[in-house]
Design a protein around this motif. Structure first.
Motif, mmCIF file in Angstrom:
data_model
loop_
_atom_site.group_PDB
_atom_site.id
_atom_site.type_symbol
_atom_site.label_atom_id
_atom_site.label_comp_id
_atom_site.label_asym_id
_atom_site.label_seq_id
_atom_site.Cartn_x
_atom_site.Cartn_y
_atom_site.Cartn_z
ATOM 1 N N UNK A 50 1.304 21.777 59.075
ATOM 2 C CA UNK A 50 2.223 22.860 59.409
ATOM 3 C C UNK A 50 2.791 22.668 60.807
ATOM 4 N N UNK A 51 4.018 23.116 61.029
ATOM 5 C CA UNK A 51 4.578 23.068 62.389
ATOM 6 C C UNK A 51 3.714 23.890 63.348
ATOM 7 N N UNK A 52 3.787 23.562 64.627
ATOM 8 C CA UNK A 52 2.921 24.144 65.641
ATOM 9 C C UNK A 52 2.813 25.649 65.640
ATOM 10 N N UNK A 53 3.931 26.359 65.594
ATOM 11 C CA UNK A 53 3.883 27.820 65.693
ATOM 12 C C UNK A 53 3.251 28.435 64.442
ATOM 13 N N UNK A 55 1.082 26.913 62.466
ATOM 14 C CA UNK A 55 -0.334 26.534 62.530
ATOM 15 C C UNK A 55 -1.088 27.452 63.486
ATOM 16 N N UNK A 56 -0.474 27.783 64.615
ATOM 17 C CA UNK A 56 -1.112 28.681 65.584
ATOM 18 C C UNK A 56 -1.354 30.055 64.981
ATOM 19 N N UNK A 57 -0.378 30.545 64.224
ATOM 20 C CA UNK A 57 -0.512 31.864 63.604
ATOM 21 C C UNK A 57 -1.579 31.862 62.519
ATOM 22 N N UNK A 58 -1.830 30.727 61.883
ATOM 23 C CA UNK A 58 -2.869 30.641 60.864
ATOM 24 C C UNK A 58 -4.248 30.436 61.476
ATOM 25 N N UNK A 59 -4.312 29.752 62.597
ATOM 26 C CA UNK A 59 -5.594 29.411 63.199
ATOM 27 C C UNK A 59 -6.235 30.593 63.928
ATOM 28 N N UNK A 81 -3.457 29.833 71.679
ATOM 29 C CA UNK A 81 -3.448 28.507 71.082
ATOM 30 C C UNK A 81 -2.258 27.737 71.635
ATOM 31 N N UNK A 82 -2.513 26.506 72.042
ATOM 32 C CA UNK A 82 -1.458 25.658 72.588
ATOM 33 C C UNK A 82 -1.619 24.246 72.039
ATOM 34 N N UNK A 86 0.000 16.953 70.572
ATOM 35 C CA UNK A 86 0.026 17.138 69.128
ATOM 36 C C UNK A 86 -1.221 17.762 68.542
ATOM 37 N N UNK A 87 -2.232 17.996 69.352
ATOM 38 C CA UNK A 87 -3.478 18.599 68.882
ATOM 39 C C UNK A 87 -3.511 20.066 69.284
ATOM 40 N N UNK A 88 -3.872 20.934 68.335
ATOM 41 C CA UNK A 88 -3.987 22.358 68.648
ATOM 42 C C UNK A 88 -5.285 22.615 69.397
ATOM 43 N N UNK A 89 -5.191 23.343 70.486
ATOM 44 C CA UNK A 89 -6.363 23.712 71.276
ATOM 45 C C UNK A 89 -6.363 25.228 71.429
ATOM 46 N N UNK A 90 -7.530 25.803 71.465
ATOM 47 C CA UNK A 90 -7.642 27.255 71.588
ATOM 48 C C UNK A 90 -8.408 27.623 72.849
ATOM 49 N N UNK A 91 -7.981 28.712 73.456
ATOM 50 C CA UNK A 91 -8.709 29.346 74.551
ATOM 51 C C UNK A 91 -9.024 30.750 74.064
#
Length: 99
Positions: A50-53, A55-59, A81-82, A86-91
């Motif tokens: 999924x595109x970044x945004x 994917x962020x909303x799903x994660x 999430x940022x 290319x890798x999603x990272x969460x704070x």
């Protein structure tokens, strides 16, 4: 308030108290689903294609759900999430429950 990321430098096998809870949260963020032999649902299932945004909303809801299930000692206040190369990272900002 404590900020938690998936950045685990070293596992402290003798950790206890708040340090153990924080370490468990970091381990949860760093784990993928189906990689823990005794609990295959432990970890995250990041959206791969999924595109970044999107994917962020799903994660974010998945992280909240996993924290509530596996680490009830923490109250999640915020999830950011940022993307990093290319890798999603969460704070995850959390509050520790006082016993």
């Amino acid at each position: 308030m404590v900020e938690i990321t998936s950045d685990i430098q070293k596992i402290d096998y003798g950790a206890s108290g708040n340090a153990a809870v924080i370490q468990n949260a970091k381990f949860l963020l760093a784990s993928l689903i189906d990689t823990c032999p005794l609990d295959r649902l432990f970890g995250l299932n990041p959206p791969l294609d999924d595109p970044g945004q999107i994917a962020s909303m799903q994660l974010a809801p998945e992280i909240l759900s996993k924290f509530q299930q596996y680490i009830p000692e923490l109250t999640v206040l915020d999830i950011s999430i940022y993307q990093d190369n290319g890798e999603l990272k969460a704070v995850v900002k959390v509050e520790m429950e006082d016993d």
